[in-house]
Design a protein around this motif. Structure first.
Motif, PDB file in Angstrom:
ATOM      1  N   MET A  68       0.827  -1.208   0.000  1.00 53.22           N
ATOM      2  CA  MET A  68       0.000   0.000   0.000  1.00 53.22           C
ATOM      3  C   MET A  68       0.858   1.253   0.000  1.00 53.22           C
ATOM      4  SD  MET A  68      -3.334   0.325  -0.128  1.00 53.22           S
ATOM      5  CE  MET A  68      -2.949   1.436  -1.452  1.00 53.22           C
ATOM      6  N   LEU A  70       2.548   2.372   2.378  1.00 50.73           N
ATOM      7  CA  LEU A  70       2.524   3.065   3.668  1.00 50.73           C
ATOM      8  C   LEU A  70       3.907   3.032   4.306  1.00 50.73           C
ATOM      9  CD1 LEU A  70      -0.864   1.692   5.019  1.00 50.73           C
ATOM     10  CD2 LEU A  70      -0.424   3.919   3.990  1.00 50.73           C
ATOM     11  N   ARG A 103       1.590   7.040  -6.983  1.00 47.45           N
ATOM     12  CA  ARG A 103       0.145   7.195  -6.853  1.00 47.45           C
ATOM     13  C   ARG A 103      -0.585   6.516  -8.016  1.00 47.45           C
ATOM     14  NH1 ARG A 103      -1.156  12.866  -6.964  1.00 47.45           N
ATOM     15  NH2 ARG A 103       0.099  13.031  -5.103  1.00 47.45           N
ATOM     16  N   ARG A 106      -0.459   2.777  -7.532  1.00 48.27           N
ATOM     17  CA  ARG A 106      -1.187   2.445  -6.309  1.00 48.27           C
ATOM     18  C   ARG A 106      -2.701   2.425  -6.517  1.00 48.27           C
ATOM     19  NH1 ARG A 106       0.834   6.335  -2.005  1.00 48.27           N
ATOM     20  NH2 ARG A 106      -0.483   7.778  -3.160  1.00 48.27           N
ATOM     21  N   PHE A 113      -8.603  -1.702   6.602  1.00 53.36           N
ATOM     22  CA  PHE A 113      -7.754  -1.682   7.786  1.00 53.36           C
ATOM     23  C   PHE A 113      -8.436  -2.326   9.000  1.00 53.36           C
ATOM     24  CE2 PHE A 113      -6.620   1.876   5.117  1.00 53.36           C
ATOM     25  CZ  PHE A 113      -5.241   1.907   5.154  1.00 53.36           C
ATOM     26  N   PHE A 119     -13.574   8.153   7.321  1.00 50.81           N
ATOM     27  CA  PHE A 119     -13.404   9.579   7.602  1.00 50.81           C
ATOM     28  C   PHE A 119     -14.590  10.044   8.444  1.00 50.81           C
ATOM     29  CE2 PHE A 119     -11.446   9.159   3.214  1.00 50.81           C
ATOM     30  CZ  PHE A 119     -10.179   8.941   3.718  1.00 50.81           C
ATOM     31  N   ASN A 121     -15.596  12.839   9.488  1.00 50.67           N
ATOM     32  CA  ASN A 121     -16.232  14.105   9.137  1.00 50.67           C
ATOM     33  C   ASN A 121     -17.095  13.992   7.888  1.00 50.67           C
ATOM     34  OD1 ASN A 121     -13.691  13.654   7.859  1.00 50.67           O
ATOM     35  ND2 ASN A 121     -13.737  15.734   7.066  1.00 50.67           N
ATOM     36  N   ALA A 131     -12.994   9.407  -3.097  1.00 54.01           N
ATOM     37  CA  ALA A 131     -11.837   9.055  -3.934  1.00 54.01           C
ATOM     38  C   ALA A 131     -12.210   8.821  -5.404  1.00 54.01           C
ATOM     39  CB  ALA A 131     -11.109   7.848  -3.344  1.00 54.01           C
ATOM     40  N   VAL A 135      -9.998  11.135  -7.474  1.00 53.40           N
ATOM     41  CA  VAL A 135      -8.842  10.436  -8.033  1.00 53.40           C
ATOM     42  C   VAL A 135      -9.143   9.871  -9.412  1.00 53.40           C
ATOM     43  CG1 VAL A 135      -7.161   8.612  -7.636  1.00 53.40           C
ATOM     44  CG2 VAL A 135      -8.081   9.875  -5.690  1.00 53.40           C
ATOM     45  N   ARG A 179     -15.887   1.268   0.408  1.00 48.61           N
ATOM     46  CA  ARG A 179     -15.043   2.398   0.015  1.00 48.61           C
ATOM     47  C   ARG A 179     -13.838   1.921  -0.797  1.00 48.61           C
ATOM     48  NH1 ARG A 179     -12.148   6.127   4.547  1.00 48.61           N
ATOM     49  NH2 ARG A 179     -11.033   4.182   4.897  1.00 48.61           N
TER      50      ARG A 179
ATOM     51  N   GLN B 118      -6.031   7.973   9.516  1.00 47.00           N
ATOM     52  CA  GLN B 118      -6.702   8.836   8.538  1.00 47.00           C
ATOM     53  C   GLN B 118      -5.777   9.144   7.360  1.00 47.00           C
ATOM     54  OE1 GLN B 118     -10.073  10.208   8.825  1.00 47.00           O
ATOM     55  NE2 GLN B 118     -10.060   8.387  10.104  1.00 47.00           N
ATOM     56  N   GLU B 120      -3.351   7.206   6.479  1.00 45.80           N
ATOM     57  CA  GLU B 120      -3.141   5.931   5.785  1.00 45.80           C
ATOM     58  C   GLU B 120      -4.318   5.615   4.863  1.00 45.80           C
ATOM     59  OE1 GLU B 120      -0.188   3.830   9.027  1.00 45.80           O
ATOM     60  OE2 GLU B 120      -2.210   3.029   8.773  1.00 45.80           O
ATOM     61  N   ALA B 121      -5.535   5.889   5.359  1.00 42.44           N
ATOM     62  CA  ALA B 121      -6.702   5.637   4.522  1.00 42.44           C
ATOM     63  C   ALA B 121      -6.663   6.540   3.282  1.00 42.44           C
ATOM     64  CB  ALA B 121      -7.980   5.878   5.314  1.00 42.44           C
ATOM     65  N   ALA B 122      -6.235   7.783   3.470  1.00 44.87           N
ATOM     66  CA  ALA B 122      -6.132   8.710   2.336  1.00 44.87           C
ATOM     67  C   ALA B 122      -5.094   8.219   1.326  1.00 44.87           C
ATOM     68  CB  ALA B 122      -5.774  10.110   2.827  1.00 44.87           C
ATOM     69  N   THR B 123      -3.991   7.698   1.836  1.00 40.11           N
ATOM     70  CA  THR B 123      -2.968   7.127   0.946  1.00 40.11           C
ATOM     71  C   THR B 123      -3.527   5.918   0.205  1.00 40.11           C
ATOM     72  OG1 THR B 123      -1.245   7.807   2.481  1.00 40.11           O
ATOM     73  CG2 THR B 123      -0.634   6.165   0.846  1.00 40.11           C
ATOM     74  N   ALA B 124      -4.231   5.063   0.945  1.00 41.31           N
ATOM     75  CA  ALA B 124      -4.775   3.846   0.334  1.00 41.31           C
ATOM     76  C   ALA B 124      -5.762   4.177  -0.782  1.00 41.31           C
ATOM     77  CB  ALA B 124      -5.434   2.973   1.402  1.00 41.31           C
ATOM     78  N   LEU B 125      -6.392   5.345  -0.676  1.00 36.05           N
ATOM     79  CA  LEU B 125      -7.339   5.753  -1.716  1.00 36.05           C
ATOM     80  C   LEU B 125      -6.669   6.632  -2.769  1.00 36.05           C
ATOM     81  CD1 LEU B 125     -10.352   6.506   0.638  1.00 36.05           C
ATOM     82  CD2 LEU B 125     -10.224   4.651  -1.021  1.00 36.05           C
ATOM     83  N   SER B 126      -5.356   6.797  -2.623  1.00 35.66           N
ATOM     84  CA  SER B 126      -4.571   7.604  -3.571  1.00 35.66           C
ATOM     85  C   SER B 126      -5.005   9.063  -3.645  1.00 35.66           C
ATOM     86  CB  SER B 126      -4.621   7.001  -4.984  1.00 35.66           C
ATOM     87  OG  SER B 126      -3.724   5.934  -5.058  1.00 35.66           O
ATOM     88  N   LEU B 127      -5.638   9.563  -2.603  1.00 39.51           N
ATOM     89  CA  LEU B 127      -6.035  10.976  -2.610  1.00 39.51           C
ATOM     90  C   LEU B 127      -4.790  11.860  -2.650  1.00 39.51           C
ATOM     91  CD1 LEU B 127      -8.891  11.030   0.049  1.00 39.51           C
ATOM     92  CD2 LEU B 127      -9.135  11.458  -2.384  1.00 39.51           C
ATOM     93  N   ILE B 136      -9.917  16.025   4.673  1.00 43.56           N
ATOM     94  CA  ILE B 136      -9.882  15.019   5.733  1.00 43.56           C
ATOM     95  C   ILE B 136      -9.185  15.508   7.003  1.00 43.56           C
ATOM     96  CG2 ILE B 136      -9.004  12.720   6.335  1.00 43.56           C
ATOM     97  CD1 ILE B 136      -9.404  12.240   3.172  1.00 43.56           C
TER      98      ILE B 136
END
Lengths: 271, 215
Positions: A68, A70, A103, A106, A113, A119, A121, A131, A135, A179, B118, B120-127, B136
């Protein structure tokens, strides 16, 4: 135990065929002086469902996190769909990948997770559409249409206008699955997705994943302690120990007649 | 001493002038402090050392020197090589700049309080980075620091009389002038009450916000 350590030096290389989607080539990951992955080679064929098992600290989650992006490996290369994930070729030379390049590659990978990481909010709908709109460039309508279909798949249509905090853990995790799928990834990474759930909520999440595994051709990499689930959905199970694959095979073989002493020990402890 | 209403009557025109200066300084100062502070906080998380380091140095420097010194510097030294500003404008810039270094710390705490999951989730979605910040991270971070930011508005109100030192006569500055000329105490009393009348509702509002936003 000395016999074990000598055999665990041999790395089992499970799927080497033409349609490989993921390839780790001599990947080493260290945290300080602690070596988590030690020149790991392994590959996953397109469309396969692979479960990674093994004692905690054996490097399973690290593999998902590397895929991923990360985290980055100290050495070695990772390829997804024939493209380097961590590197790119410039003038014939292999250099560390730029953020932009990474990116792009990816986009083919989605992840669910342990802690859901929705999110807070954003409402459920927006969690799923954010996304694809930002994206993939889908229109708001297209993205919402896709989100509705996915919410139906995970059985949460009536919660579309709620905030994550208004949902149970199991429901949140099912939104997180929707998602991830909304990006139409080729690969879905599942990182202990039921570990943070109350026991009575686990089944609902696993049912959704079983459904996805049996009805789509998405490639799945799954780290789990749910051995029955692993048996149900996996084409292949990889047993990890100390950052290496020490045994690989079909779930029938691994769960009923494991060859390796460490595998037998591990399974008798968790089953 | 007896309270003399005729002194009050004489002072009131000056009071309104001063109040206008105080409120302008507070409103514009807050706007600068809130937006500049956010900029500092984000810059301090940059992966570029040449952005991170100077911003940290400048904000530390401003935070650890007195506002009064900064006001004099802006009013007397800056015009030597930069723009010449009216006393009120200088006061607003000074207050805003000074308090931006405090709000930066508040934002920083808020940003660090957003769980790493948060990101990591943004990275996983390639935002993209920018979208991750605006959609976010910041909405979550700012929500939880609004009460802390509000405290600095009250602080700034109480520090605003310092701008009188460079000639921007706020309500206290006006009262001081009036009192020294007439040897009366009504003006200073009125200003004291005015500070409470502005600050107390603000504090109450902050507590309401705190209850609603921080859950």
């Amino acid at each position: 135990m000395s016999a074990d350590s000598s055999t665990s030096k041999e790395t089992v290389n499970p799927t080497v065929d033409g349609s490989e989607l993921i390839r780790f080539d001599k990947v080493t990951k260290r945290f300080g002086s602690h070596v988590v992955l030690d020149e790991l080679d392994f590959s996953v064929a397109s469309g396969k469902h692979v479960t990674l098992i093994g004692p905690s600290g054996s490097g399973k989650t690290t593999i998902l996190r590397l895929l991923m992006t990360l985290m980055k490996p100290e050495e070695g290369t990772i390829k997804v769909g024939g493209e380097y994930l961590t590197h790119e070729t410039k003038n014939g030379k292999l250099v560390p990948a730029s953020e932009k390049y990474t990116r792009e590659v990816r986009k083919n990978i989605g992840m669910v997770f342990q802690q859901f990481n929705l999110f807070p909010n954003m409402k459920v709908l927006r969690n799923i559409t954010e996304a694809p709109v930002q994206v993939l460039g889908l229109s708001k309508d297209e993205a919402e249409q896709r989100a509705r279909e996915l919410l139906e798949l995970v059985g949460l249509t009536e919660h579309i206008d709620k905030y994550p905090s208004q949902l149970s853990g199991g429901q949140q995790q099912r939104v997180a699955i929707a998602r991830a799928l909304a990006m139409r990834p080729q690969v879905l990474l599942l990182d202990e997705v039921t570990s943070a759930l109350d026991p009575e909520l686990v089944a609902g999440v696993l049912d959704v994943l079983r459904d996805i595994a049996h009805t789509t051709d998405i490639t799945m990499l799954c780290v789990t302690h749910e051995m029955n689930f692993a048996r149900d959905i996996s084409d292949q199970v990889l047993m990890f120990d100390s950052g290496r694959v020490i045994e690989a095979g079909t779930p029938e073989k691994i769960f009923t007649e494991p060859e390796h002493e460490r595998t037998r020990e591990f399974l008798s402890a968790v089953l | 001493m007896n309270w003399d209403w005729s002194n009050v009557e004489d002072f009131m025109p000056h009071f309104w002038d001063g109040l206008l200066v105080t409120l302008q300084a507070l409103a514009w100062g807050t706007l600068i402090a809130f937006s500049l502070g956010l900029l500092w906080a984000i810059a301090q998380r940059s992966d570029q050392v040449w952005i991170r380091w100077p911003v940290t140095a400048i904000t530390e420097f401003i935070r650890n020197t007195p506002l009064l010194v900064q006001l004099f510097f802006l009013f007397t030294v800056v015009p030597e090589f930069g723009p010449t500003m009216s006393p009120l404008t200088t006061g607003i810039v000074g207050l805003g700049l000074h308090y931006s270094t405090y709000t930066a710390e508040v934002y920083r705490a808020g940003i660090e309080g957003v769980p790493v999951g948060q990101w990591e989730a943004a990275t996983a979605l390639s935002l993209p980075k920018r979208r991750t910040w605006t959609a976010i991270i910041l909405p979550q971070a700012i929500r939880r620091v609004i009460p802390a930011l509000g405290n600095y508005v009250v602080s700034m109100l109480k520090d605003s009389p310092q701008i009188a030192a460079i000639g921007a006569l706020d309500m206290l500055g006006e009262a001081k002038g009036f009192t020294q000329a007439t040897f009366t105490y009504e003006a200073i009393s009125i200003v004291g009450i005015a500070f409470i009348v502005i600050a107390y509702p603000a504090s109450v509002l902050l507590r309401v916000l705190e209850r609603r936003l921080v859950r």
